[in-house]
Design a protein around this motif. Structure first.
Motif, PDB file in Angstrom:
ATOM      1  N   ALA A 193       0.817  -1.216   0.000  1.00 23.20           N
ATOM      2  CA  ALA A 193       0.000   0.000   0.000  1.00 23.20           C
ATOM      3  C   ALA A 193       0.846   1.259   0.000  1.00 23.20           C
ATOM      4  O   ALA A 193       0.373   2.323  -0.430  1.00 23.20           O
ATOM      5  CB  ALA A 193      -0.932  -0.003   1.217  1.00 23.20           C
ATOM      6  N   ALA A 194       2.072   1.176   0.467  1.00 27.58           N
ATOM      7  CA  ALA A 194       2.948   2.347   0.534  1.00 27.58           C
ATOM      8  C   ALA A 194       3.632   2.641  -0.805  1.00 27.58           C
ATOM      9  O   ALA A 194       4.321   3.657  -0.938  1.00 27.58           O
ATOM     10  CB  ALA A 194       3.999   2.148   1.620  1.00 27.58           C
ATOM     11  N   LEU A 195       3.437   1.779  -1.803  1.00 27.90           N
ATOM     12  CA  LEU A 195       4.105   1.928  -3.097  1.00 27.90           C
ATOM     13  C   LEU A 195       3.183   2.595  -4.117  1.00 27.90           C
ATOM     14  O   LEU A 195       1.952   2.504  -4.011  1.00 27.90           O
ATOM     15  CB  LEU A 195       4.530   0.553  -3.617  1.00 27.90           C
ATOM     16  CG  LEU A 195       5.488  -0.241  -2.725  1.00 27.90           C
ATOM     17  CD1 LEU A 195       5.643  -1.656  -3.268  1.00 27.90           C
ATOM     18  CD2 LEU A 195       6.836   0.452  -2.640  1.00 27.90           C
ATOM     19  N   PRO A 196       3.737   3.255  -5.130  1.00 26.37           N
ATOM     20  CA  PRO A 196       2.894   3.773  -6.223  1.00 26.37           C
ATOM     21  C   PRO A 196       2.375   2.599  -7.043  1.00 26.37           C
ATOM     22  O   PRO A 196       3.165   1.776  -7.533  1.00 26.37           O
ATOM     23  CB  PRO A 196       3.852   4.645  -7.039  1.00 26.37           C
ATOM     24  CG  PRO A 196       5.214   4.105  -6.734  1.00 26.37           C
ATOM     25  CD  PRO A 196       5.168   3.601  -5.330  1.00 26.37           C
ATOM     26  N   LEU A 197       1.060   2.495  -7.161  1.00 31.76           N
ATOM     27  CA  LEU A 197       0.446   1.310  -7.758  1.00 31.76           C
ATOM     28  C   LEU A 197      -0.343   1.645  -9.017  1.00 31.76           C
ATOM     29  O   LEU A 197      -0.960   2.710  -9.122  1.00 31.76           O
ATOM     30  CB  LEU A 197      -0.496   0.635  -6.754  1.00 31.76           C
ATOM     31  CG  LEU A 197       0.140   0.069  -5.480  1.00 31.76           C
ATOM     32  CD1 LEU A 197      -0.948  -0.413  -4.533  1.00 31.76           C
ATOM     33  CD2 LEU A 197       1.096  -1.071  -5.822  1.00 31.76           C
ATOM     34  N   CYS A 198      -0.346   0.708  -9.946  1.00 33.56           N
ATOM     35  CA  CYS A 198      -1.261   0.716 -11.081  1.00 33.56           C
ATOM     36  C   CYS A 198      -2.278  -0.392 -10.832  1.00 33.56           C
ATOM     37  O   CYS A 198      -1.897  -1.560 -10.697  1.00 33.56           O
ATOM     38  CB  CYS A 198      -0.511   0.484 -12.385  1.00 33.56           C
ATOM     39  SG  CYS A 198      -1.583   0.468 -13.849  1.00 33.56           S
ATOM     40  N   LEU A 199      -3.558  -0.016 -10.743  1.00 33.42           N
ATOM     41  CA  LEU A 199      -4.609  -0.979 -10.435  1.00 33.42           C
ATOM     42  C   LEU A 199      -5.715  -0.901 -11.478  1.00 33.42           C
ATOM     43  O   LEU A 199      -5.856   0.112 -12.180  1.00 33.42           O
ATOM     44  CB  LEU A 199      -5.205  -0.706  -9.047  1.00 33.42           C
ATOM     45  CG  LEU A 199      -4.257  -0.762  -7.849  1.00 33.42           C
ATOM     46  CD1 LEU A 199      -5.003  -0.387  -6.584  1.00 33.42           C
ATOM     47  CD2 LEU A 199      -3.638  -2.155  -7.718  1.00 33.42           C
ATOM     48  N   LEU A 200      -6.498  -1.955 -11.569  1.00 34.32           N
ATOM     49  CA  LEU A 200      -7.666  -1.924 -12.426  1.00 34.32           C
ATOM     50  C   LEU A 200      -8.698  -0.950 -11.874  1.00 34.32           C
ATOM     51  O   LEU A 200      -8.693  -0.622 -10.682  1.00 34.32           O
ATOM     52  CB  LEU A 200      -8.285  -3.324 -12.552  1.00 34.32           C
ATOM     53  CG  LEU A 200      -7.460  -4.357 -13.332  1.00 34.32           C
ATOM     54  CD1 LEU A 200      -8.159  -5.708 -13.304  1.00 34.32           C
ATOM     55  CD2 LEU A 200      -7.230  -3.906 -14.765  1.00 34.32           C
ATOM     56  N   THR A 201      -9.594  -0.486 -12.721  1.00 31.31           N
ATOM     57  CA  THR A 201     -10.598   0.500 -12.330  1.00 31.31           C
ATOM     58  C   THR A 201     -11.619  -0.116 -11.368  1.00 31.31           C
ATOM     59  O   THR A 201     -11.760  -1.340 -11.275  1.00 31.31           O
ATOM     60  CB  THR A 201     -11.313   1.043 -13.569  1.00 31.31           C
ATOM     61  OG1 THR A 201     -11.774  -0.062 -14.382  1.00 31.31           O
ATOM     62  CG2 THR A 201     -10.374   1.912 -14.399  1.00 31.31           C
ATOM     63  N   THR A 202     -12.335   0.742 -10.674  1.00 32.08           N
ATOM     64  CA  THR A 202     -13.222   0.297  -9.594  1.00 32.08           C
ATOM     65  C   THR A 202     -14.446  -0.460 -10.091  1.00 32.08           C
ATOM     66  O   THR A 202     -15.147  -1.084  -9.277  1.00 32.08           O
ATOM     67  CB  THR A 202     -13.686   1.503  -8.758  1.00 32.08           C
ATOM     68  OG1 THR A 202     -14.296   2.473  -9.622  1.00 32.08           O
ATOM     69  CG2 THR A 202     -12.515   2.145  -8.036  1.00 32.08           C
ATOM     70  N   ASP A 203     -14.743  -0.424 -11.396  1.00 31.18           N
ATOM     71  CA  ASP A 203     -15.875  -1.194 -11.911  1.00 31.18           C
ATOM     72  C   ASP A 203     -15.524  -2.674 -12.109  1.00 31.18           C
ATOM     73  O   ASP A 203     -16.399  -3.472 -12.415  1.00 31.18           O
ATOM     74  CB  ASP A 203     -16.385  -0.603 -13.223  1.00 31.18           C
ATOM     75  CG  ASP A 203     -15.310  -0.582 -14.303  1.00 31.18           C
ATOM     76  OD1 ASP A 203     -14.173  -0.215 -13.980  1.00 31.18           O
ATOM     77  OD2 ASP A 203     -15.621  -0.915 -15.459  1.00 31.18           O
ATOM     78  N   MET A 204     -14.251  -3.014 -11.929  1.00 33.69           N
ATOM     79  CA  MET A 204     -13.806  -4.395 -12.089  1.00 33.69           C
ATOM     80  C   MET A 204     -13.906  -5.139 -10.757  1.00 33.69           C
ATOM     81  O   MET A 204     -13.511  -4.606  -9.713  1.00 33.69           O
ATOM     82  CB  MET A 204     -12.353  -4.439 -12.583  1.00 33.69           C
ATOM     83  CG  MET A 204     -12.146  -3.806 -13.938  1.00 33.69           C
ATOM     84  SD  MET A 204     -12.835  -4.859 -15.230  1.00 33.69           S
ATOM     85  CE  MET A 204     -12.250  -3.989 -16.697  1.00 33.69           C
ATOM     86  N   HIS A 205     -14.403  -6.376 -10.808  1.00 37.16           N
ATOM     87  CA  HIS A 205     -14.526  -7.159  -9.576  1.00 37.16           C
ATOM     88  C   HIS A 205     -13.165  -7.436  -8.959  1.00 37.16           C
ATOM     89  O   HIS A 205     -13.026  -7.493  -7.734  1.00 37.16           O
ATOM     90  CB  HIS A 205     -15.259  -8.471  -9.871  1.00 37.16           C
ATOM     91  CG  HIS A 205     -15.567  -9.280  -8.648  1.00 37.16           C
ATOM     92  ND1 HIS A 205     -16.373  -8.825  -7.631  1.00 37.16           N
ATOM     93  CD2 HIS A 205     -15.151 -10.520  -8.264  1.00 37.16           C
ATOM     94  CE1 HIS A 205     -16.464  -9.742  -6.687  1.00 37.16           C
ATOM     95  NE2 HIS A 205     -15.723 -10.776  -7.042  1.00 37.16           N
ATOM     96  N   ASN A 206     -12.156  -7.577  -9.798  1.00 40.40           N
ATOM     97  CA  ASN A 206     -10.792  -7.772  -9.300  1.00 40.40           C
ATOM     98  C   ASN A 206     -10.372  -6.625  -8.392  1.00 40.40           C
ATOM     99  O   ASN A 206      -9.744  -6.835  -7.345  1.00 40.40           O
ATOM    100  CB  ASN A 206      -9.828  -7.904 -10.481  1.00 40.40           C
ATOM    101  CG  ASN A 206      -8.371  -7.887 -10.063  1.00 40.40           C
ATOM    102  OD1 ASN A 206      -7.735  -6.838 -10.082  1.00 40.40           O
ATOM    103  ND2 ASN A 206      -7.847  -9.040  -9.682  1.00 40.40           N
ATOM    104  N   ARG A 207     -10.717  -5.404  -8.754  1.00 39.48           N
ATOM    105  CA  ARG A 207     -10.372  -4.237  -7.927  1.00 39.48           C
ATOM    106  C   ARG A 207     -11.112  -4.290  -6.589  1.00 39.48           C
ATOM    107  O   ARG A 207     -10.553  -3.926  -5.544  1.00 39.48           O
ATOM    108  CB  ARG A 207     -10.713  -2.955  -8.680  1.00 39.48           C
ATOM    109  CG  ARG A 207     -10.508  -1.681  -7.883  1.00 39.48           C
ATOM    110  CD  ARG A 207      -9.044  -1.428  -7.503  1.00 39.48           C
ATOM    111  NE  ARG A 207      -8.926  -0.202  -6.743  1.00 39.48           N
ATOM    112  CZ  ARG A 207      -8.872   1.019  -7.294  1.00 39.48           C
ATOM    113  NH1 ARG A 207      -8.897   1.151  -8.626  1.00 39.48           N
ATOM    114  NH2 ARG A 207      -8.783   2.086  -6.539  1.00 39.48           N
TER     115      ARG A 207
END
Length: 315
Positions: A193-207
């Motif tokens: 959580a302390a790192l700069p992250l690239c994540l999928l958008t909030t509409d994705m169940h994975n997110r």
């Protein structure tokens, strides 16, 4: 009027929710699609489509026509495959889809199926969980690979075939000259959580699953540096920038070709999510679907899962 063709156009309109995109998918002009739907309304004597400046959905009567159209189009495909196929050669199309993070596994499944049954032409799609479930419900998909726990919680009437357990990794760049295994030492969700992250958008169940894991680790949903709805972008963002990404094992397994990336198993908590195939319950399966389901029980497919589903290596 070609009734079956008009019913196909109605199914396509419901799938794409847009006159232009539905017409394009059916390889006809938009006026031709609109005229066919008006002829369908005249045939049944009811208004089927709500029209305005844009597509406004289907009327109550239109929903009833749509349900019959979906079944008729499906039955036509099943019958056509039975007539064209022989005992040793299955012929026909198969529409299959996966949630984005499971597409590497589905691609291998489609390739293995087509190798054994060259008369089958799989169409492989990437969809959100919501669109995947909707496609199965509307019979526009024959088979899908996704979160089976989610489908069971939603109460959808689907047959399921559990395949593997999804594990999560922090993927980061370690330099082009790095050697050794692409699997690194475990790291906690709190550290990630302390790192700069690239994540999928909030509409994705994975997110949703990732946000829940961060919350369980006591750091709450994190604010990513980059958001995307593309799993390919996750990989390229890590390769090109200073960000890391959280990926499930099937995606992390694909980075082995990038020697400068490594995957660190995420712990505290350990997130385990069931992934499985799903198909509509009831109705006759097509010959292509029967062949696909038979493949699930083979040693060749189980070997593919063991190698590419991304489970952490055993000690």
């Amino acid at each position: 009027m070609n009734l079956l063709a008009s019913l196909r156009y109605l199914v396509a309109l419901d799938e794409h929710r847009h006159f232009g995109r539905a017409a394009e998918a059916c390889h006809i002009t938009q006026p031709a699609l609109s005229n066919a739907l008006r002829a369908l309304e005249q045939e049944f004597g009811v208004v089927i489509v709500r029209r305005g400046r844009a597509y406004g959905g289907l009327t109550h009567e239109g929903q009833r026509v749509l349900a019959s159209a979906q079944r008729m189009v499906r039955e036509h495909e099943v019958l056509q495959q039975e007539l064209l196929s022989s005992a040793g050669m299955v012929r026909g199309s198969l529409r299959i889809a996966a949630v984005p993070t499971a597409t590497p596994v589905l691609a291998r499944f489609a390739a293995l199926l087509q190798r054994g049954q060259p008369g089958i032409v799989p169409t492989v799609l990437s969809m959100s969980s919501k669109d995947l479930e909707r496609g199965l419900d509307s019979l526009s998909l024959d088979l899908a690979l996704g979160y089976i726990d989610r489908s069971e919680q939603c109460g959808t009437g689907l047959q399921t075939w559990p395949q593997y357990i999804e594990h999560y990794y922090l993927v980061r760049c370690r330099g082009r000259d790095a050697g050794g295994s692409y699997i690194g030492e475990p790291v906690s969700w709190q550290e990630a959580a302390a790192l700069p992250l690239c994540l999928l958008t909030t509409d994705m169940h994975n997110r949703t699953l990732i946000d829940q894991a961060f919350t369980a680790a006591g750091v709450g949903p994190v604010q990513p540096a980059i958001e995307t709805n593309s799993v390919l972008t996750l990989v390229h963002a890590v390769l090109a920038g200073d960000v890391c990404a959280v990926m499930p094992g099937a995606m992390a397994a694909t980075i082995r070709v990038h020697g400068e990336l490594e995957a660190l198993p995420l712990t505290g908590p350990e997130v385990l999510t069931g992934i499985g195939f799903m198909a509509p319950a009831g109705g006759r399966p097509s010959r292509a679907l029967e062949a696909a389901l038979a493949l699930l029980d083979t040693g060749a497919w189980r070997a593919q899962l063991a190698e590419h589903s991304g489970a952490p290596p055993s000690d």
